[in-house]
Structure formats: structure tokens, C-alpha cells
Design a protein around this motif. Structure first.
Motif, short mmCIF file in Angstrom:
data_model
loop_
_atom_site.label_atom_id
_atom_site.label_comp_id
_atom_site.label_asym_id
_atom_site.label_seq_id
_atom_site.Cartn_x
_atom_site.Cartn_y
_atom_site.Cartn_z
N ILE A 94 13.72 40.71 2.72
CA ILE A 94 12.26 40.70 2.59
C ILE A 94 11.80 39.47 1.81
O ILE A 94 10.85 38.78 2.19
N TYR A 95 12.49 39.18 0.71
CA TYR A 95 12.18 38.01 -0.12
C TYR A 95 12.34 36.72 0.68
O TYR A 95 11.56 35.78 0.55
N PHE A 96 13.37 36.69 1.53
CA PHE A 96 13.66 35.51 2.35
C PHE A 96 12.48 35.17 3.24
O PHE A 96 12.14 34.00 3.44
N ILE A 97 11.82 36.21 3.78
CA ILE A 97 10.69 35.99 4.69
C ILE A 97 9.38 35.80 3.93
O ILE A 97 8.62 34.88 4.19
N SER A 98 9.13 36.67 2.94
CA SER A 98 7.82 36.67 2.27
C SER A 98 7.67 35.60 1.21
O SER A 98 6.55 35.17 0.92
N VAL A 99 8.78 35.15 0.59
CA VAL A 99 8.70 34.16 -0.48
C VAL A 99 9.37 32.83 -0.09
O VAL A 99 8.76 31.76 -0.19
N ALA A 100 10.61 32.90 0.37
CA ALA A 100 11.36 31.67 0.65
C ALA A 100 10.89 30.95 1.92
O ALA A 100 11.28 29.80 2.16
N GLY A 101 10.09 31.63 2.75
CA GLY A 101 9.53 30.97 3.92
C GLY A 101 10.36 31.07 5.17
O GLY A 101 10.13 30.31 6.13
N GLY A 102 11.33 31.99 5.22
CA GLY A 102 12.16 32.15 6.40
C GLY A 102 11.55 33.10 7.41
O GLY A 102 10.42 33.59 7.23
N THR A 103 12.27 33.35 8.49
CA THR A 103 11.87 34.30 9.52
C THR A 103 13.04 35.23 9.79
O THR A 103 14.16 35.00 9.30
N ASP A 104 12.82 36.29 10.58
CA ASP A 104 13.95 37.15 10.90
C ASP A 104 14.97 36.39 11.76
O ASP A 104 16.17 36.66 11.71
N GLY A 105 14.51 35.39 12.51
CA GLY A 105 15.43 34.56 13.28
C GLY A 105 16.31 33.70 12.39
O GLY A 105 17.53 33.64 12.57
N SER A 106 15.70 33.03 11.39
CA SER A 106 16.50 32.19 10.48
C SER A 106 17.41 33.04 9.60
O SER A 106 18.50 32.61 9.21
N TRP A 107 16.98 34.25 9.27
CA TRP A 107 17.85 35.17 8.52
C TRP A 107 19.08 35.54 9.36
O TRP A 107 20.20 35.58 8.85
N SER A 108 18.87 35.79 10.64
CA SER A 108 19.99 36.14 11.52
C SER A 108 20.96 34.97 11.64
O SER A 108 22.18 35.16 11.67
N PHE A 109 20.45 33.75 11.66
CA PHE A 109 21.33 32.58 11.75
C PHE A 109 22.06 32.33 10.43
O PHE A 109 23.18 31.81 10.42
N THR A 110 21.45 32.71 9.30
CA THR A 110 22.15 32.65 8.01
C THR A 110 23.35 33.60 8.00
O THR A 110 24.44 33.25 7.53
N GLN A 111 23.14 34.81 8.54
CA GLN A 111 24.25 35.76 8.66
C GLN A 111 25.35 35.23 9.57
O GLN A 111 26.54 35.42 9.32
N THR A 112 24.94 34.55 10.63
CA THR A 112 25.92 33.96 11.56
C THR A 112 26.78 32.92 10.85
O THR A 112 28.01 32.91 10.99
N ALA A 113 26.15 32.05 10.06
CA ALA A 113 26.89 31.01 9.34
C ALA A 113 27.88 31.62 8.36
O ALA A 113 29.03 31.19 8.25
N ALA A 114 27.44 32.65 7.62
CA ALA A 114 28.33 33.31 6.66
C ALA A 114 29.51 33.94 7.36
O ALA A 114 30.66 33.85 6.89
N ALA A 115 29.28 34.59 8.50
CA ALA A 115 30.36 35.24 9.24
C ALA A 115 31.40 34.23 9.70
O ALA A 115 32.60 34.48 9.65
N ILE A 116 30.96 33.05 10.13
CA ILE A 116 31.89 32.03 10.60
C ILE A 116 32.75 31.52 9.45
O ILE A 116 33.97 31.36 9.58
N VAL A 117 32.13 31.28 8.28
CA VAL A 117 32.89 30.77 7.13
C VAL A 117 33.94 31.79 6.69
O VAL A 117 35.11 31.44 6.45
N VAL A 118 33.54 33.07 6.58
CA VAL A 118 34.49 34.12 6.18
C VAL A 118 35.61 34.24 7.21
O VAL A 118 36.78 34.39 6.86
N ALA A 119 35.25 34.13 8.49
CA ALA A 119 36.25 34.23 9.55
C ALA A 119 37.29 33.13 9.45
O ALA A 119 38.49 33.37 9.65
N LEU A 120 36.86 31.94 9.11
CA LEU A 120 37.79 30.82 9.02
C LEU A 120 38.70 30.92 7.80
O LEU A 120 39.85 30.47 7.84
N MET A 121 38.20 31.51 6.72
CA MET A 121 38.96 31.55 5.47
C MET A 121 39.91 32.73 5.37
O MET A 121 41.02 32.61 4.82
N SER A 122 39.50 33.90 5.85
CA SER A 122 40.20 35.15 5.54
C SER A 122 41.65 35.21 6.00
O SER A 122 42.52 35.64 5.24
N PRO A 123 41.98 34.81 7.25
CA PRO A 123 43.36 35.01 7.68
C PRO A 123 44.37 34.17 6.92
O PRO A 123 45.44 34.65 6.56
#
Length: 415
Positions: A31-60
Motif C-alpha cells: 500500500i505504501y509503495f503505491i500511495s507514497v512511493a509512487g509505484g503501481t500494482d504493475g511495478s510492484w509485481s515487477f519488483t517481486q519478479t526481480a526478487a524471485a530471480i535473485v533468490v533463484a540464482l543464489m539459493s542452489p
């Protein structure tokens, strides 16, 4: 094998890091990401995508190194601290700071996701196969309770900002991010003290350890074909984990987009936590009584219903009803899946195989938020984007029907 002190400490870590899952991933930060930081639900979803990729590359690789050196607890400490610091640093995010918010959320999710690789791997070390459903469920249930308690405190801060002398809601939200970092670190301490690494006699330079970890990871890829039931379960897991993860990270931003008030969103997500505590404990008992696979089916079918109902949701009451349904199955589905996986992996390679699962599931987990974001861009409809998530649950259910758990447990002990 079962050490009650270690089990309690292990369970307490779920209480600790679930503060990140509730306040940062699910409720306040979206909620803060959209209402204060100036993001959208689309940019929030892409932030989650980036985090998932980084964790995927590191974990194994990290999982393979942890098994090679016997340092699961040490890795868990490092990534817990990284996540806690990143959470507290979100207090510096102000109006229009979308990029800073995204970077810190990604770092926090790396600490959370990668740390959980080692946390999950410890389940095999602290309890017997017969008790893993119950212990795994205890962990998730305490996570719901702990995450819910802190979210309740933070909700009080945000709703009562004026009465406690804060300048505005933004300041209250920023304080809530700091509380997550403190909570995570403080309540992780029992695990850090109780579960110590037994270092293996494999010392060497950093590069030698990396080479050994890389070699061990290569062996994982080659040996996974020896465990066909494990492999089939993992493929099913990739899909339904992606669906569950997408619901978790997109629920609040979706609700914001369709016009539900921030306070109602946070209150509904808080309700999810407190329903999740007893529901997850009950889920673990039913998994022992009726079978893990049957209970997993039930939870995934419930998620399908949630997605379909979410498409038609129009008001806060609808969101509260769906929050209750999520609370009934979210922790139970994750706990049961974790316990099933623990019984299908070979002894002595727990962090490695959990790292491999984290890598593959995180690698595929960007699919849900990515599909959500793409469908939203193409259709300009958050409702259509949510409905697209149903595919991941349908695929997971169909693939799960192909898994023979009895055969899989037998295969895990043969090599």
C-alpha cells in the motif's frame, strides 16, 4: 533425534521472520509503495519478479556450499541480518522514492527467501520423518501468530498516528518498517543460540569452497533423475507455489487498485494471520490423520475458489471473506508441502536439495507476478490479471495427481 529445545527455537524463527511476510510483503509496504512511493500494482509485481530471480540464482549454490561445509546456521544468520537491516532501512523511503523502495524490498526478500532455504533444510536435522507434518505446521502457525501480533501493533500505529503524536500516516508506516527489522532479529536469537553448526572436515579457501559447492550443485542436477517422484512433486510445487506466492504479494496492491480503503486492507490481512494460527495447527493434525496429499489437494482447490471469487470482488466485506478463506489454507498448504518434500529428499543433502527447490521454485515464481503484470498491461484490468493466476493452481493440482508419495519416500533411501 527430536530435541524439544531445538524444535521450539526452530519454530520461533517462523514467528520472527513472518513479520517481514506480513508487514513488508503482504500488508503495509504494498500500500505504501503505491500511495507514497509512487509505484503501481504493475511495478510492484515487477519488483517481486526481480526478487524471485535473485533468490533463484543464489539459493542452489549457497545450499550446496552449506551442505559441503556444514554451515546452514551460519548462512541463516547472515541472510536474516541482511533482511532485517533492509526492512528497517525502508523507513528512509519517502514520497516518490519508488526505485529506492524496490531495491530495498528486493534486498529484504533475498534475506527472507534465501534464509528460508537453510531454515527449511533444518527441519530434517531437528525431527523425525513421522513428526515433520506436525513440526512444520507448528512453524507456520507460529509464523501466523507472530506476524499477526506485529501487524496488529503496526495497524494501531497507522490508524492511531494522530493520537500518539506522529505527524502523519507516512511516519507511522516508516516506524512499522523499523519494527520489522528489530522483531526479526530479536526473535531469531533463540535459533541462533540453540542450533549450532557441526562443521565438516572440509576446510579450504573461499574459491575452493565455491568450486566444491558448484560441483555439488552439478551433482544435484545429475542425480535428481534418480528420484522421479521427487521430481514430479517439485514440478507440481513450482506451479502451486507460484500461485500462492502471487496471492500473498499482490493481494493488498490488487485491493488498493479496485478501490478498497487502506485500513480495510490491512485489517483484513490481519484477520488472515489470526485465523491462520489455529487453522494451520489443525491442518497439520488432519494431514497426519487423512494424509498430506489429500489436505494439499483441499487447500489448492480452495485457492482456486479464492481467485474466482476475487475476480468478482467489489467491496471491503468481500475482501474480508476472502481473507478468511486464505487464512484457513495458506499456512497449512505451505507446511504440508514442506513436510512432503522433506520426506522425499535423500539424507545428508538437505540444504542442497532445499536450495535446489528454492532455486527452481523461485526461478518459476516470477511467472505469477509477471503474468499478473503483463495481463494488467495488455487488458488494463487488475481483475483479469488476478483471474490469470488460476492457471497456476489448476496446473499444480493436475501435476500432483501424478505423484506417488510412498514410492518417493522409498526412492529417497535407496541412493
Amino acid at each position: 533425534m527430536d530435541d524439544n529445545k531445538q524444535i521450539k527455537a526452530w519454530v520461533m524463527y517462523d514467528w520472527a521472520n513472518s513479520a517481514f511476510a506480513t508487514t513488508i510483503m503482504a500488508a503495509v509496504m504494498p500500500i505504501y509503495f503505491i500511495s507514497v512511493a509512487g509505484g503501481t500494482d504493475g511495478s510492484w509485481s515487477f519488483t517481486q519478479t526481480a526478487a524471485a530471480i535473485v533468490v533463484a540464482l543464489m539459493s542452489p549454490l549457497l545450499g550446496a556450499i552449506a551442505d559441503h561445509t556444514g554451515r546452514k546456521a551460519a548462512f541463516l544468520r547472515v541472510f536474516s541480518i541482511i533482511g532485517a537491516v533492509a526492512s528497517a532501512a525502508l523507513a528512509f523511503v519517502g514520497p516518490g522514492d519508488m526505485w529506492l523502495a524496490s531495491i530495498l524490498v528486493v534486498i529484504g526478500m533475498v534475506g527472507f527467501g534465501t534464509g528460508n532455504t537453510f531454515y527449511d533444510a533444518m527441519l530434517n536435522d531437528i525431527t523425525s520423518p513421522a513428526q515433520r507434518d506436525k513440526v512444520s505446521a507448528r512453524g507456520y502457525s507460529m509464523g501466523y501468530l507472530g506476524g499477526g501480533v506485529l501487524l496488529a501493533v503496526n495497524l494501531g500505529l497507522i490508524l492511531g498516528w494522530e493520537s500518539i503524536g506522529l505527524p502523519d500516516k507516512t511516519a507511522a508506516s516508516q516506524i512499522s518498517f523499523v519494527t520489522v527489522g528489530i522483531w526479526w532479529f530479536v526473535f531469531s536469537w533463540p535459533l541462533f543460540r540453540s542450533i549450532k553448526d557441526t562443521r565438516l572436515a572440509r576446510e579450504g579457501s573461499v574459491f575452493a569452497t565455491l568450486r566444491a559447492g558448484t560441483r555439488r550443485l552439478g551433482e544435484t542436477f545429475s542425480r535428481i533423475k534418480r528420484y522421479p517422484e521427487l521430481m514430479k512433486f517439485m514440478v507440481a510445487y513450482w506451479f502451486f507455489f507460484d500461485g500462492i506466492n502471487t496471492i500473498i504479494v499482490m493481494a493488498a496492491s490488487y485491493g488498493t487498485t479496485i478501490g478498497i480503503k487502506d485500513d480495510d486492507l490491512i485489517a483484513a490481512l490481519l484477520l488472515t494471520q489470526f485465523i491462520g494460527f489455529p487453522a494451520t495447527l489443525l491442518f497439520g493434525k488432519l494431514a497426519v490423520k487423512w494424509g498430506s496429499k489429500k489436505m494439499l489437494y483441499a487447500s489448492l482447490i480452495t485457492y482456486l475458489i479464492i481467485v474466482i471469487l476475487g475476480y468478482f470482488m467489489t467491496n471491503a466485506m468481500h475482501f474480508f471473506i476472502l481473507a478468511c478463506l486464505v487464512g484457513l489454507v495458506q499456512g497449512g498448504s505451505q507446511a504440508t508441502a514442506r513436510a512432503i518434500f522433506s520426506r522425499l529428499i535423500p539424507p545428508g543433502r538437505t540444504a542442497e536439495f532445499n536450495g535446489f527447490l528454492s532455486f527452481t521454485s523461485r526461478f518459476f515464481s516470477f511467472g505469477g507476478p509477471l503474468v499478473f503484470g503483463i495481463v494488467k498491461l495488455v487488458s488494463d484490468s487488475s481483475r483479469s490479471a488476478l483471474l490469470a493466476v488460476a492457471f497456476f493452481f489448476l496446473a499444480g493440482i493436475l501435476l500432483l495427481t501424478l505423484v506417488n508419495l510412498v514410492k518417493g519416500e522409498r526412492e529417497a533411501t535407496q541412493y
